[in-house]
Design an enzyme around this catalytic site. Sequence first.
Site, PDB file in Angstrom:
ATOM      1  N   HIS A   1      15.821 -38.094   7.284  1.00 45.94           N
ATOM      2  CA  HIS A   1      14.857 -37.991   8.387  1.00 45.94           C
ATOM      3  C   HIS A   1      13.485 -37.538   7.893  1.00 45.94           C
ATOM      4  CE1 HIS A   1      17.911 -38.795  11.395  1.00 45.94           C
ATOM      5  NE2 HIS A   1      18.698 -37.908  10.790  1.00 45.94           N
TER       6      HIS A   1
ATOM      7  N   GLU B   1      17.179 -19.640   1.071  1.00 45.90           N
ATOM      8  CA  GLU B   1      16.952 -18.446   0.252  1.00 45.90           C
ATOM      9  C   GLU B   1      16.695 -18.836  -1.204  1.00 45.90           C
ATOM     10  OE1 GLU B   1      16.832 -14.470  -1.253  1.00 45.90           O
ATOM     11  OE2 GLU B   1      16.256 -15.489   0.606  1.00 45.90           O
TER      12      GLU B   1
ATOM     13  N   TRP C   1      -2.870  -2.979  -1.518  1.00 49.03           N
ATOM     14  CA  TRP C   1      -2.607  -4.410  -1.489  1.00 49.03           C
ATOM     15  C   TRP C   1      -3.647  -5.009  -0.556  1.00 49.03           C
ATOM     16  CZ3 TRP C   1      -0.814  -8.198   2.043  1.00 49.03           C
ATOM     17  CH2 TRP C   1      -0.270  -9.355   1.466  1.00 49.03           C
TER      18      TRP C   1
ATOM     19  N   ASN D   1      -2.961   3.165   4.931  1.00 44.62           N
ATOM     20  CA  ASN D   1      -2.087   1.992   4.951  1.00 44.62           C
ATOM     21  C   ASN D   1      -2.175   1.376   6.335  1.00 44.62           C
ATOM     22  OD1 ASN D   1      -1.245   2.711   2.418  1.00 44.62           O
ATOM     23  ND2 ASN D   1       0.831   3.285   3.014  1.00 44.62           N
ATOM     24  N   GLY D   2      -2.144   0.055   6.418  1.00 45.53           N
ATOM     25  CA  GLY D   2      -2.167  -0.598   7.720  1.00 45.53           C
ATOM     26  C   GLY D   2      -3.409  -1.432   7.921  1.00 45.53           C
TER      27      GLY D   2
ATOM     28  N   LYS E   1       6.280  -5.618  -2.019  1.00 46.32           N
ATOM     29  CA  LYS E   1       7.699  -5.366  -1.789  1.00 46.32           C
ATOM     30  C   LYS E   1       7.976  -4.968  -0.354  1.00 46.32           C
ATOM     31  CE  LYS E   1      12.012  -4.782  -2.764  1.00 46.32           C
ATOM     32  NZ  LYS E   1      12.852  -5.977  -2.932  1.00 46.32           N
TER      33      LYS E   1
ATOM     34  N   GLU F   1       8.706 -17.789  -4.853  1.00 50.21           N
ATOM     35  CA  GLU F   1       8.162 -16.429  -4.958  1.00 50.21           C
ATOM     36  C   GLU F   1       7.772 -16.065  -6.384  1.00 50.21           C
ATOM     37  OE1 GLU F   1       9.979 -13.296  -1.780  1.00 50.21           O
ATOM     38  OE2 GLU F   1      11.448 -14.222  -3.109  1.00 50.21           O
TER      39      GLU F   1
ATOM     40  N   ARG G   1       6.197  -1.397  -4.820  1.00 51.58           N
ATOM     41  CA  ARG G   1       5.838  -1.944  -3.517  1.00 51.58           C
ATOM     42  C   ARG G   1       4.823  -3.075  -3.627  1.00 51.58           C
ATOM     43  NH1 ARG G   1       6.735   2.380   0.614  1.00 51.58           N
ATOM     44  NH2 ARG G   1       5.026   1.539   1.828  1.00 51.58           N
TER      45      ARG G   1
ATOM     46  N   CYS H   1       0.781  -1.229   0.000  1.00 55.86           N
ATOM     47  CA  CYS H   1       0.000   0.000   0.000  1.00 55.86           C
ATOM     48  C   CYS H   1       0.819   1.288   0.000  1.00 55.86           C
ATOM     49  CB  CYS H   1      -0.938   0.010   1.190  1.00 55.86           C
ATOM     50  SG  CYS H   1      -2.125  -1.323   1.206  1.00 55.86           S
TER      51      CYS H   1
ATOM     52  N   LYS I   1      13.269 -17.926  -3.328  1.00 56.46           N
ATOM     53  CA  LYS I   1      13.258 -17.217  -4.604  1.00 56.46           C
ATOM     54  C   LYS I   1      12.446 -17.986  -5.646  1.00 56.46           C
ATOM     55  CE  LYS I   1      15.210 -13.584  -3.583  1.00 56.46           C
ATOM     56  NZ  LYS I   1      14.423 -13.746  -2.364  1.00 56.46           N
TER      57      LYS I   1
END
Length: 641
Positions: free
Chosen positions: A537, A514, A87, A122-123, A636, A521, A27, A2, A518
């Site tokens: 395991h 990581e 968003w 926003n929030g 983002k 995502e 964002r 947002c 990626k």
Amino acid sequence: MCGIVAGVSGRNVVPVLVQGLARLEYRGYDSCGVAVYVQGPDPAASGLRRARSTSRVAELAIQLEASGTSAGSDRLEGSLGIAHTRWATHGAPSVGNAHPHFSHGPGPDGSQRPGRVALVHNGIIENHDELRARLQARGYVFTSQTDTEVIAHLVDSLYDGDLFDAVKAAVLQLHGAFAIAVFCKDEPQRLVGARAGSPLVLGVGHDGQEYFLASDAMALAGVTDQIVYLEEGDLVDVQLGKYWIVDKAQKAVAAPQRPVRTVHAHSGAAELGPYRHYMQKEIFEQPRAIADTLEGIEGIVPELFDQQMNHAPGSNAARVFAKIDSVLILACGTSYYSGCTAKYWLESIARVPTQVEVASEYRYRDSVPNPQTLVVTISQSGETADTLAALRHAQAQGMDHTLTICNVATSAMVRECSLAYVTRAGVEIGVASTKAFTTQLAGLFLLTLALAQAKGRLSEEQEQQHLKAMRHLPAALQAVLALEPQIIGWSEDFAKKENALFLGRGLHYPIAMEGALKLKEITYIHAEAYAAGELKHGPLALVTSEMPVVTVAPNDALLEKLKSNLHEVRARGGVLYVLADADTRIESAQDMHVIRMPEHYGALSPLLHVVPLQLLAYHTACARGTDVDKPRNLAKSVTVE
């Protein structure tokens, strides 16, 4: 996540608002909108007007340009306006749920009056259900599923001729995190903003005769570089030619307490140039980003971390590093994995016990505070809501030694920590972080060396060896980037798969995590990462010829153990994709695809091994045709909990 842009001026602010939204697109968002006060020839023809879209900002701009071209329609322009990229949190992405929201309140005779208050937010408002029920009982009509519309109605219900007083009263009833910008048609040259848990800045433009609010200084690039950073709990009253601020105690704030800073947030770094996507551009910017992050470092000294904006007396790095006996790292997502990598460095080189916590979990569990702990937060934006909340929780527990590794020098994280190392990755547009991650690792390695020095665990010879290796990183990264054609070959196989497994050991286990992040995502392939020793395991049950297994294989002390894990995969019909150092003696075969890294890089090897994993995710996403820079459902900058 947002974005807010708002302004009051003597000129039409709509172009500024649209330009600001375009600068905030990185964002992440799923709808956008603009609202202005339109001044008509008489009061009856004046009022609130808006345009909203579930498409991109460019489509909204076309919609705005077309306004007023049909008979009986008003051109959507004015000198007072607000804009937003949303968003979705409460309510699906739709025009009805898009911001800005208008109030729909009862008039004096009980009938519905036209919208009076316009607001963007926003929030997340946690008590929105309770407020909604109370406002509905008073006759307010809700047209969206959002928590934001509650704030617009609440401000309207408290309005008695002074918008600032109404907003001031309204925020006292809100529970949660928010940044808001609001105006009222009855005061057409006035804009009010408030922040609690979400960032908001004030931009001072054109000789102090126009003012803007934004969630990010970058939104105002090209309009003004004179920025006031609002603090937690601040309210700002913006009128044509003047503004004033009150703090969370509702006391007036003197100008020196909220200084006007010159912030060069121009968007040149945000231009795509010859690259296909921002993510590709940012992967290839990593040698430069690392060089910039390490620029000017001649030796490892604690003063490298004294780059904070608000230097609290007695909290300089040399004094803090000498007295702390442990480190607590708080971070989310990719930043969390950089912290997991740093744990290996901090414990093996600096010999300092280190704990790494997911920030969103840490604040909600009972923990044992230690006042002699150095609390380290890691964030690309410096505005990550969960990490900020975890930092404040740690501070409330009496842990006052705080340091942040952050990419934005003017962010809340830098302002709220007593120490900082500001990386120089530059603007990162792609949602999937790349250069921010590697520069975080560089900053964390410097922190490791500084702590080792403070504790007497780093000789001058060792320091020089480490510095030499760090200075060579940009050249080493260039050599890794040259592996791209081989990685494209791998991506053609991965594009046909729906699952993948990533393995690493020791220092490279977080790099495997990581790499898996990626891939999931931006390609939407389900990917998991495991410490390779955990393979038997449980995860080994997943291994088939349809489950590619990516393995990070540096020539370190765990190499022989890792080779045993590779044999376990091959014995079950698995297909391996191995990133191996040149001297590992791991050879390619029908079920073993090997890419050789240019050189072994010791403790700094994670910075090199992560780059092929970034490229693998990128090229696989290209092959699958996904939206690389704006993957579905992701933002983002995560500024809500």
